[in-house]
Design a protein around this motif. Sequence first.
Motif, PDB file in Angstrom:
ATOM      1  N   ALA A  20      -1.839  -5.008 -18.557  1.00  0.00           N
ATOM      2  CA  ALA A  20      -2.260  -5.632 -17.121  1.00  0.00           C
ATOM      3  C   ALA A  20      -1.470  -6.778 -16.575  1.00  0.00           C
ATOM      4  CB  ALA A  20      -3.649  -6.126 -17.110  1.00  0.00           C
ATOM      5  N   SER A  58       0.087  -0.558 -15.053  1.00  0.00           N
ATOM      6  CA  SER A  58      -1.210   0.062 -15.366  1.00  0.00           C
ATOM      7  C   SER A  58      -2.366  -0.498 -14.302  1.00  0.00           C
ATOM      8  CB  SER A  58      -1.739  -0.278 -16.601  1.00  0.00           C
ATOM      9  OG  SER A  58      -1.936  -1.882 -16.803  1.00  0.00           O
ATOM     10  N   ASP A  59      -3.221   0.146 -13.786  1.00  0.00           N
ATOM     11  CA  ASP A  59      -4.105   0.018 -13.051  1.00  0.00           C
ATOM     12  C   ASP A  59      -5.292  -0.568 -13.637  1.00  0.00           C
ATOM     13  OD1 ASP A  59      -5.504   2.206 -13.785  1.00  0.00           O
ATOM     14  OD2 ASP A  59      -5.331   3.314 -12.095  1.00  0.00           O
ATOM     15  N   GLU A  60      -6.469  -0.867 -12.954  1.00  0.00           N
ATOM     16  CA  GLU A  60      -7.507  -1.692 -13.440  1.00  0.00           C
ATOM     17  C   GLU A  60      -8.377  -0.345 -14.555  1.00  0.00           C
ATOM     18  OE1 GLU A  60      -8.209   0.501  -9.592  1.00  0.00           O
ATOM     19  OE2 GLU A  60      -7.193  -1.433 -10.072  1.00  0.00           O
ATOM     20  N   ILE A  61      -8.011   0.696 -14.520  1.00  0.00           N
ATOM     21  CA  ILE A  61      -8.780   1.564 -15.456  1.00  0.00           C
ATOM     22  C   ILE A  61      -7.773   1.940 -16.682  1.00  0.00           C
ATOM     23  CG2 ILE A  61     -10.561   2.464 -14.028  1.00  0.00           C
ATOM     24  CD1 ILE A  61      -8.883   5.046 -13.974  1.00  0.00           C
ATOM     25  N   LYS A  84       1.409  -8.688  -5.607  1.00  0.00           N
ATOM     26  CA  LYS A  84       0.430  -7.752  -6.418  1.00  0.00           C
ATOM     27  C   LYS A  84       0.068  -8.205  -7.686  1.00  0.00           C
ATOM     28  CE  LYS A  84       2.454  -3.857  -4.212  1.00  0.00           C
ATOM     29  NZ  LYS A  84       1.355  -3.398  -3.333  1.00  0.00           N
ATOM     30  N   ASN A  85       0.506  -9.600  -8.124  1.00  0.00           N
ATOM     31  CA  ASN A  85       0.164 -10.224  -9.411  1.00  0.00           C
ATOM     32  C   ASN A  85       0.657  -9.416 -10.661  1.00  0.00           C
ATOM     33  OD1 ASN A  85      -1.426 -12.165  -8.482  1.00  0.00           O
ATOM     34  ND2 ASN A  85      -3.252 -10.984  -8.046  1.00  0.00           N
TER      35      ASN A  85
END
Length: 99
Positions: A20, A58-61, A84-85
């Motif tokens: 992440a 990668s996204d949050e999931i 977008k961090n």
Amino acid sequence: MSSILKKLKTTKSTSCIIKAGVAVLFETQEQFNKLALASNGQYQEDSIMIDGIYVAFSDEIGAINIVPFSDISEDGEAEAFEHKNLKPVDFDKWFKRLK
């Protein structure tokens, strides 16, 4: 019931190969194909034709998203990653750590 829980604990982790907050930059078909092989079946080799700079993150999931760099930054500025961090990382540097 406890044997089922033990089996669940010993199954292989399906964690994402891209941490992440990391954005992997690549620009060749060969690099994408290496990423596809490492993606645990999420992507197939040559399923995306690489014709410029792309970003994988990668996204949050934990799913890997692959988008053209222009989708992150319209003007080509790396500063867009901060909004977008995401921390941009060169593919070769990332792939070497993955092995």
